[in-house]
Design an enzyme around this catalytic site. Structure first.
Site, PDB file in Angstrom:
ATOM      1  N   GLU A   1      29.774  11.578  37.247  1.00  0.00           N
ATOM      2  CA  GLU A   1      31.138  11.626  37.786  1.00  0.00           C
ATOM      3  C   GLU A   1      31.623  10.207  38.089  1.00  0.00           C
ATOM      4  O   GLU A   1      30.863   9.356  38.545  1.00  0.00           O
ATOM      5  CB  GLU A   1      31.128  12.444  39.081  1.00  0.00           C
ATOM      6  CG  GLU A   1      32.448  12.502  39.819  1.00  0.00           C
ATOM      7  CD  GLU A   1      32.328  13.166  41.186  1.00  0.00           C
ATOM      8  OE1 GLU A   1      33.353  13.666  41.678  1.00  0.00           O
ATOM      9  OE2 GLU A   1      31.219  13.179  41.754  1.00  0.00           O
TER      10      GLU A   1
ATOM     11  N   LYS B   1      39.523  17.894  39.082  1.00  0.00           N
ATOM     12  CA  LYS B   1      38.593  18.436  40.076  1.00  0.00           C
ATOM     13  C   LYS B   1      39.331  19.237  41.149  1.00  0.00           C
ATOM     14  O   LYS B   1      40.244  18.739  41.808  1.00  0.00           O
ATOM     15  CB  LYS B   1      37.816  17.280  40.713  1.00  0.00           C
ATOM     16  CG  LYS B   1      36.708  17.704  41.670  1.00  0.00           C
ATOM     17  CD  LYS B   1      35.995  16.465  42.210  1.00  0.00           C
ATOM     18  CE  LYS B   1      34.846  16.818  43.141  1.00  0.00           C
ATOM     19  NZ  LYS B   1      34.195  15.604  43.679  1.00  0.00           N
TER      20      LYS B   1
ATOM     21  N   CYS C   1      30.759  17.936  40.458  1.00  0.00           N
ATOM     22  CA  CYS C   1      30.085  17.597  41.711  1.00  0.00           C
ATOM     23  C   CYS C   1      30.237  18.656  42.813  1.00  0.00           C
ATOM     24  O   CYS C   1      29.613  19.705  42.765  1.00  0.00           O
ATOM     25  CB  CYS C   1      30.535  16.216  42.180  1.00  0.00           C
ATOM     26  SG  CYS C   1      29.378  15.419  43.335  1.00  0.00           S
TER      27      CYS C   1
END
Length: 264
Positions: free
Chosen positions: A40, A110, A147
């Site tokens: 990431e 995200k 994540c």
């Protein structure tokens, strides 16, 4: 499908990180990989300067991705990672991109920002507002997560009900008490409870744990990376998914409806 996990420590200079990504792409292709997953936020990072993600952010047609796209031209290798892209309100978006044959074939902003353990990703990053797409790689359907998303089982279940057989998770998992246990527990749970593969690739270095891994549909870790830079390969077998879903039919046995993204 053959996957490669390219684990490295992200520096504050995007040119250095681009060179590392290009090298990992070349080595993954030489090793016969269909899919390369990188960490990431690979564009730039500095633990002493958290605002660097804003200062270094580039558009998707900026010089960082332009170099990677040029290298991917003519190749069947799919490469996935997340980068920070300038956004409204003097913030950025944390965007997971999938590159193949000179094109960005998918992008996911995200959803779940890391506002936990005394950190506040939302100070610098805006959340996305759309369910990630699926990407077909070597005949298998791949769902995208980033994540902190792994702590939200609804997203993994939604992607699998949409057809994902593999979940990909670029990450920069921060060190701390019990954090390595959380990493292994959560990635294993998402694979096992959905009878799918999980490919979780973490940044290494002074702040993050590394420890990238591939978990199979019955919760078995079939590949692991250490705490340092590494390129690790693993083979994903659709028949293993079929077997897991025949002996553990949790998707058929579920009583809850397909998760939907909350709208405000």
């Amino acid at each position: 499908m053959k996957v490669a996990m390219g684990q490295f420590a992200v520096s504050r200079e995007w040119q250095e990180n681009a060179a590392i990504c290009l090298d990992l792409m070349a080595r993954a292709e030489a090793g016969g990989a269909d899919l390369l997953v990188l960490p990431e936020g690979v564009l730039a990072r500095d633990i002493a300067d958290p605002d660097l993600v804003l200062k270094a952010a580039q558009p998707l047609d900026g010089p960082f991705l332009t170099q990677l796209l040029a290298q991917s031209q003519g190749s069947a290798l799919t490469t996935m990672m997340s980068v920070h892209v300038p956004a409204e309100g003097d913030k950025a978006l944390n965007v997971l991109v999938a590159l193949r044959n000179g094109e960005i074939i998918a992008a996911y902003e995200k959803l779940h920002l890391y506002d936990a353990f005394a950190m506040q990703e939302s100070q610098r990053v805006n959340p996305g507002n759309a369910i990630p797409p699926l990407v077909e790689v070597a005949g298998m359907q791949v769902g995208l997560m980033t994540c902190y998303d792994v702590r939200f089982p609804e997203l993994a279940r939604r992607l699998v009900l949409d057809g994902a057989e593999v979940l990909v998770l670029p990450a920069a998992w921060v060190k701390g008490p019990l954090k390595e246990m959380h990493w292994e527990l959560l990635t294993t749970a998402r694979a096992l409870e959905n009878t799918c593969y999980m490919v979780a690739v973490g940044e290494c270095g002074p702040r993050n744990i590394g420890n990238s891994l591939v978990i199979d549909p019955l919760g078995v870790a079939i590949a692991k990376a250490p705490e340092s830079a590494a390129l690790v390969f693993a083979d994903l077998d659709p028949q293993r998914i079929a077997y897991a879903r025949s002996v553990l039919p949790v998707l058929e046995n579920r009583r809850f409806a397909r998760p939907e993204l909350k709208t405000e």
